[in-house]
Design an enzyme around this catalytic site. Structure first.
Site, PDB file in Angstrom:
ATOM      1  N   HIS A  49      72.298  44.822 113.826  1.00  0.00           N
ATOM      2  CA  HIS A  49      71.069  45.331 114.137  1.00  0.00           C
ATOM      3  C   HIS A  49      69.567  44.886 113.425  1.00  0.00           C
ATOM      4  O   HIS A  49      68.671  45.650 113.492  1.00  0.00           O
ATOM      5  CB  HIS A  49      70.932  47.032 113.981  1.00  0.00           C
ATOM      6  CG  HIS A  49      71.846  47.617 114.873  1.00  0.00           C
ATOM      7  ND1 HIS A  49      71.886  47.850 116.332  1.00  0.00           N
ATOM      8  CD2 HIS A  49      72.975  48.421 114.526  1.00  0.00           C
ATOM      9  CE1 HIS A  49      72.748  48.591 116.885  1.00  0.00           C
ATOM     10  NE2 HIS A  49      73.588  48.897 115.767  1.00  0.00           N
ATOM     11  N   ARG A  74      77.869  42.853 107.271  1.00  0.00           N
ATOM     12  CA  ARG A  74      78.431  43.474 108.555  1.00  0.00           C
ATOM     13  C   ARG A  74      77.779  42.176 109.539  1.00  0.00           C
ATOM     14  O   ARG A  74      77.029  42.079 110.182  1.00  0.00           O
ATOM     15  CB  ARG A  74      77.412  44.655 108.766  1.00  0.00           C
ATOM     16  CG  ARG A  74      78.086  45.354 110.251  1.00  0.00           C
ATOM     17  CD  ARG A  74      77.550  46.793 110.507  1.00  0.00           C
ATOM     18  NE  ARG A  74      75.951  46.935 110.725  1.00  0.00           N
ATOM     19  CZ  ARG A  74      75.576  48.072 111.062  1.00  0.00           C
ATOM     20  NH1 ARG A  74      76.315  49.115 111.416  1.00  0.00           N
ATOM     21  NH2 ARG A  74      74.209  48.125 111.340  1.00  0.00           N
ATOM     22  N   ASP A  88      84.038  32.357 104.559  1.00  0.00           N
ATOM     23  CA  ASP A  88      83.652  30.960 104.160  1.00  0.00           C
ATOM     24  C   ASP A  88      82.431  30.833 103.394  1.00  0.00           C
ATOM     25  O   ASP A  88      82.180  30.201 102.237  1.00  0.00           O
ATOM     26  CB  ASP A  88      83.745  29.927 105.433  1.00  0.00           C
ATOM     27  CG  ASP A  88      85.352  29.821 105.782  1.00  0.00           C
ATOM     28  OD1 ASP A  88      86.232  30.244 105.182  1.00  0.00           O
ATOM     29  OD2 ASP A  88      85.374  28.767 106.700  1.00  0.00           O
ATOM     30  N   GLU A 152      82.777  55.034 114.982  1.00  0.00           N
ATOM     31  CA  GLU A 152      81.536  55.371 115.415  1.00  0.00           C
ATOM     32  C   GLU A 152      81.255  55.972 116.770  1.00  0.00           C
ATOM     33  O   GLU A 152      80.058  55.991 117.281  1.00  0.00           O
ATOM     34  CB  GLU A 152      80.420  54.509 115.032  1.00  0.00           C
ATOM     35  CG  GLU A 152      80.687  53.173 115.445  1.00  0.00           C
ATOM     36  CD  GLU A 152      79.483  52.111 114.938  1.00  0.00           C
ATOM     37  OE1 GLU A 152      78.618  52.444 114.649  1.00  0.00           O
ATOM     38  OE2 GLU A 152      80.041  50.830 114.797  1.00  0.00           O
ATOM     39  N   ASP A 178      75.624  56.008 116.408  1.00  0.00           N
ATOM     40  CA  ASP A 178      76.310  55.940 117.387  1.00  0.00           C
ATOM     41  C   ASP A 178      77.418  57.090 117.565  1.00  0.00           C
ATOM     42  O   ASP A 178      77.408  57.237 118.782  1.00  0.00           O
ATOM     43  CB  ASP A 178      76.986  54.579 117.098  1.00  0.00           C
ATOM     44  CG  ASP A 178      76.274  53.412 117.498  1.00  0.00           C
ATOM     45  OD1 ASP A 178      75.592  53.336 118.756  1.00  0.00           O
ATOM     46  OD2 ASP A 178      76.146  52.616 116.524  1.00  0.00           O
TER      47      ASP A 178
END
Length: 255
Positions: A49, A74, A88, A152, A178
Site C-alpha cells: 500500500h 511485505r 535475494d 485478512e 481488510d
C-alpha cells in the site's frame, strides 16, 4: 569468509517474546534509518500500500541494517518471482498479504525455500549471499527465513487453522482493515465485531502454537491483544505519526 546472519526476529518469535513493531510506508532511506533507531523490535517495509518499489527495498534494508530493529518486507502479492527478488536483496522475513487458503500458504512456503523443499531460484552473487562470500548460502538459507502470512478476510478466517498449520508457515498476521471490510464494516477496523474476530483468531492460533500478530493504532487494543496472547504487534505507522504530529503542532498555534 562472510557468515550467514541469524534471523533474530524468527528466533525471538520462536522463544515466545512479545515483540513491538512499526509500519514503514515512506519510500526514503533517511526516514527508515531514523525509524530504525527508535527502539522498536521490528518494522515492516511495505510495498503493498505504498509507492515503494522492489529495487528501493535494498536501500531501505541497508539504511536499517546498523540498528537492532529487524526488518520485515511485505511484497505486494504472493508471487514466486517477486518473493525471490526480495529474498535475494537480503530480506530474511516476509509478510505476504491476502492469503486465502492452505494451497496459497503452501505456494508461499515453496517460494521462500530452495529445491528440493521449494522453488526459490538459485543465484550466487546477490546481497543475501554476501555477494558470493557466504559459504554454502543456498544450503543454509532456508533455516534463517521467516514466513508470515496475512489472514485478512472473513473467508480466510474460516480456514485459519488450515492455513497456519501448513509446514513452513512461521506466524500469522491478522489484517484488521481488510478483515473489517470483508465483514461489512469498511473503514471500521475498531468495530466491536472486528475486534472480537481478531481476539478469537489469537485464541485459535495460541491453541495450535502458532504466533499471532496484528497492526493496531489504538494502544489500548494493542495491549489487549498482547494480553490475549499476540506475539508481535505493530503499534504505529510512520505516515500516521508524521501527520498526527504535524496536525497537532499546527492546531497548537491556532487556538
Amino acid at each position: 569468509m562472510t557468515e550467514l546472519a541469524p534471523n533474530r526476529f524468527k528466533r525471538r518469535l520462536q522463544a515466545g517474546e512479545t515483540l513491538y513493531g512499526l509500519w514503514s510506508t515512506i519510500p526514503d532511506a533517511m526516514a527508515v534509518e531514523a525509524l530504525a533507531g527508535a527502539g522498536f523490535d521490528w518494522m515492516v517495509l511495505d510495498t503493498e500500500h505504498t509507492s515503494v518499489e522492489v529495487s528501493q527495498i535494498l536501500s531501505l534494508l541497508q539504511a536499517a541494517a546498523p540498528h537492532p530493529t529487524d526488518c520485515i518486507v511485505r511484497p505486494v502479492v504472493n508471487d514466486t518471482a517477486l518473493i525471490k527478488r526480495h529474498l535475494d536483496q537480503g530480506a530474511q522475513t516476509l509478510i505476504l498479504p491476502q492469503i486465502q487458503s492452505a494451497d496459497e500458504a503452501a505456494s508461499a512456503v515453496a517460494a521462500v525455500r530452495y529445491p528440493p523443499r521449494g522453488a526459490r531460484g538459485v543465484a550466487g552473487t546477490m546481497r543475501a549471499a554476501g555477494y558470493g562470500r557466504i559459504r554454502d548460502y543456498a544450503k543454509r538459507a532456508d533455516d534463517e527465513i521467516c514466513l508470515i502470512l496475512q489472514v485478512e478476510t472473513a473467508a480466510a478466517m474460516e480456514r485459519l487453522e488450515e492455513i497456519a498449520c501448513v509446514d513452513g508457515v512461521d506466524a500469522i498476521f491478522i489484517g484488521p482493515s481488510d478483515l473489517a471490510a470483508s465483514m461489512g464494516h469498511l473503514g471500521e477496523p475498531g468495530h466491536p465485531e472486528v475486534r472480537a474476530a481478531i481476539l478469537s483468531a489469537i485464541d485459535r492460533l495460541n491453541a495450535i502454537g502458532k504466533p499471532a500478530g496484528l497492526l493496531s493504532l489504538d494502544p489500548d487494543f494493542g495491549r489487549t491483544a498482547v494480553t490475549r496472547g499476540a506475539g508481535f504487534v505493530a503499534v504505529g505507522l510512520d505516515m500516521a505519526l508524521l501527520v498526527n504530529a504535524a496536525d497537532s503542532l499546527a492546531r497548537s498555534f491556532r487556538v
